[in-house]
Scaffold this motif. Sequence first.
Motif, short mmCIF file in Angstrom:
data_model
loop_
_atom_site.label_atom_id
_atom_site.label_comp_id
_atom_site.label_asym_id
_atom_site.label_seq_id
_atom_site.Cartn_x
_atom_site.Cartn_y
_atom_site.Cartn_z
N VAL A 127 0.99 -1.18 -0.14
CA VAL A 127 0.03 0.10 -0.10
C VAL A 127 1.09 1.29 -0.08
N LEU A 128 0.58 2.08 -0.79
CA LEU A 128 1.36 3.49 -0.94
C LEU A 128 1.14 4.41 0.07
N GLN A 129 1.50 4.09 1.29
CA GLN A 129 1.47 4.89 2.27
C GLN A 129 2.36 4.65 3.55
N GLN A 130 2.37 5.63 4.19
CA GLN A 130 3.33 5.39 5.40
C GLN A 130 2.68 5.08 6.59
N GLY A 131 3.12 4.27 7.39
CA GLY A 131 2.49 3.81 8.66
C GLY A 131 1.75 2.69 8.68
N PRO A 132 1.19 1.94 9.50
CA PRO A 132 0.35 0.81 9.70
C PRO A 132 -0.83 0.95 8.63
N ILE A 133 -1.18 -0.29 7.99
CA ILE A 133 -2.43 -0.38 7.13
C ILE A 133 -3.55 -0.88 8.07
N THR A 134 -4.68 -0.18 7.73
CA THR A 134 -5.83 -0.36 8.69
C THR A 134 -7.05 -0.62 7.94
N GLY A 135 -7.90 -0.92 8.52
CA GLY A 135 -9.32 -1.06 8.05
C GLY A 135 -9.51 -2.25 7.18
N LYS A 136 -10.38 -2.24 5.95
CA LYS A 136 -10.62 -3.19 5.15
C LYS A 136 -9.27 -3.54 4.14
N ALA A 137 -8.64 -2.56 4.12
CA ALA A 137 -7.39 -2.93 3.47
C ALA A 137 -6.40 -3.72 3.99
N ALA A 138 -6.35 -3.72 5.39
CA ALA A 138 -5.45 -4.48 6.15
C ALA A 138 -6.16 -5.99 6.19
N ASP A 139 -7.25 -5.89 6.24
CA ASP A 139 -8.34 -7.43 6.45
C ASP A 139 -8.04 -7.97 5.10
N VAL A 140 -8.07 -7.37 3.93
CA VAL A 140 -8.16 -8.14 2.88
C VAL A 140 -6.45 -8.69 2.55
N ILE A 141 -5.36 -7.99 3.06
CA ILE A 141 -3.98 -8.16 2.88
C ILE A 141 -3.74 -9.26 4.00
N ALA A 142 -4.20 -9.24 5.07
CA ALA A 142 -3.93 -10.24 6.26
C ALA A 142 -4.82 -11.68 5.83
N ALA A 143 -6.01 -11.42 5.06
CA ALA A 143 -6.74 -12.65 4.55
C ALA A 143 -5.60 -13.44 3.52
N PRO A 339 -5.43 -5.32 11.17
CA PRO A 339 -6.72 -5.89 10.62
C PRO A 339 -7.95 -5.57 11.46
N THR A 340 -9.09 -5.48 11.18
CA THR A 340 -10.14 -5.09 11.97
C THR A 340 -10.58 -6.63 12.62
N LYS A 341 -10.27 -7.74 12.06
CA LYS A 341 -10.80 -9.11 12.38
C LYS A 341 -9.62 -9.88 13.15
N THR A 342 -10.01 -10.90 14.02
CA THR A 342 -9.08 -11.76 14.52
C THR A 342 -9.34 -13.09 14.15
N VAL A 343 -8.61 -13.93 13.96
CA VAL A 343 -8.98 -15.21 13.53
C VAL A 343 -9.01 -16.18 14.95
N ASP A 344 -10.24 -16.82 15.41
CA ASP A 344 -10.37 -17.47 16.44
C ASP A 344 -10.62 -18.76 16.14
N ASP A 345 -10.65 -19.21 14.89
CA ASP A 345 -11.20 -20.46 14.51
C ASP A 345 -10.13 -21.54 14.73
N PRO A 346 -10.73 -22.54 15.48
CA PRO A 346 -9.58 -23.49 16.07
C PRO A 346 -8.79 -24.37 14.94
N GLU A 347 -9.70 -24.41 13.71
CA GLU A 347 -9.09 -25.30 12.74
C GLU A 347 -7.95 -24.48 11.96
N ILE A 348 -8.41 -23.22 11.72
CA ILE A 348 -7.27 -22.42 11.15
C ILE A 348 -5.85 -22.21 11.97
N LYS A 349 -6.20 -22.23 13.45
CA LYS A 349 -5.04 -21.98 14.28
C LYS A 349 -4.48 -23.37 14.27
N ALA A 350 -5.00 -24.43 13.99
CA ALA A 350 -4.28 -25.66 13.87
C ALA A 350 -3.43 -26.12 12.77
#
Length: 394
Positions: A127-143, A339-350
């Motif tokens: 992302v063409l910006q300084q500092g941390p990426i937030t919001g939906k942009a952070a969600d889609v990259i984290a996904a 990101p605005t979401k955290t992953v709590d799903d046990p299968e993904i964590k496994a």
Amino acid sequence: MSDEEREENELDLTSSEVVTKYKSASEIVNKALQLVISECKPKAKIVDICEKGDSFIREQTGNMYKNVKRKIERGVAFPTCISVNNTICHFSPLASDETVLEEGDILKIDMGCHIDGFIAVVAHTHVLQQGPITGKAADVIAAANTAAEVALRLVRPGKKNKDVTEAIQKVAAAYDCKIVEGVLSHQLKQFVIDGNKVILSVSNPETRVDEAEFEENEVYAVDIVTSTGEGKPKLLDEKQTTVYKRAVDRNYHLKMKASRFIFSEISQNFPIMPFSARALEEKRARLGLVECVNHDLLQPYPVLHEKPGDFVAHIKFTVLLMPNGSDRITSHPLQELQPTKTVDDPEIKAWLALGTKTKKKGGGKKKKGKKGNKTETTEAEPMDTSTKDAESQE
């Protein structure tokens, strides 16, 4: 040569020379990606940056294997593409294109390098910006990043392609995103960028692939594209297509002189790997490419889009399925994500807790091999893994 004979003569990761060539190609493409990211600034012309990426790969590969008896093909395996915001992929404009980058743009950078036909590809989202990426942009990259980390752990001997397809969709959903349909992760072989073993991004009735099991000594390009939209790519303008690959099994006697000239140039300079029409004479190419595509002599890589306002992220990496585990050879650290979401799903964590290296039987002396056991993939901070992954490439 029959297919069986060709398979018998195929070089794979059992040859240390082949592994070296994959690693050399990956080092070059990782550095090329770093260079391209450093050139991405507001008001920079996309075509100039793409050209710099391709030139760097050509120069670096050109310096290798100069004094060998057998001529070794090497160079760009996939032309540099920079697809912005809701553009999904394959944007690698012609020299006359004036498109520039703007502050806040989400860039998907996609490129590839090969040495003697052994291919290393990479795609990265910046992302063409300084500092941390937030919001939906952070969600889609984290996904995309978390899905890539899960895929890395599931593309391993004994697992099946459908296991990966199901898992990455589950990860994307955890971030309220979609995996983009129609994206294929391919097995890589010498001079083959789109091998027959394929991982589908989304399984649906229209797109089916043969079920396949991953095997030791195979190489894969794992390709993950996520979207905050519907994940259904649209082709808006065929004229935007500039990346093509010669279809080696097709023949046709072209009618137009411009087409014959262009096809002869392509056959000479780009007989196997995808290329950008930027490398051809522009006016002639515009005329000649149409007839070549219409008669299936060239396979187009169209520029695809999501709806305006949707965010799209792309992460692609090359992985070697070595006897001691999976070796991800292409990557780049992501920016800081919140990101605005955290992953709590046990299968993904496994899945994320799985190691990428195989523990050898007979005691635990081989500590070195444990470098790849990147299990600290915690839910809220997928950044941790990508940064460590990239650092282990340096």
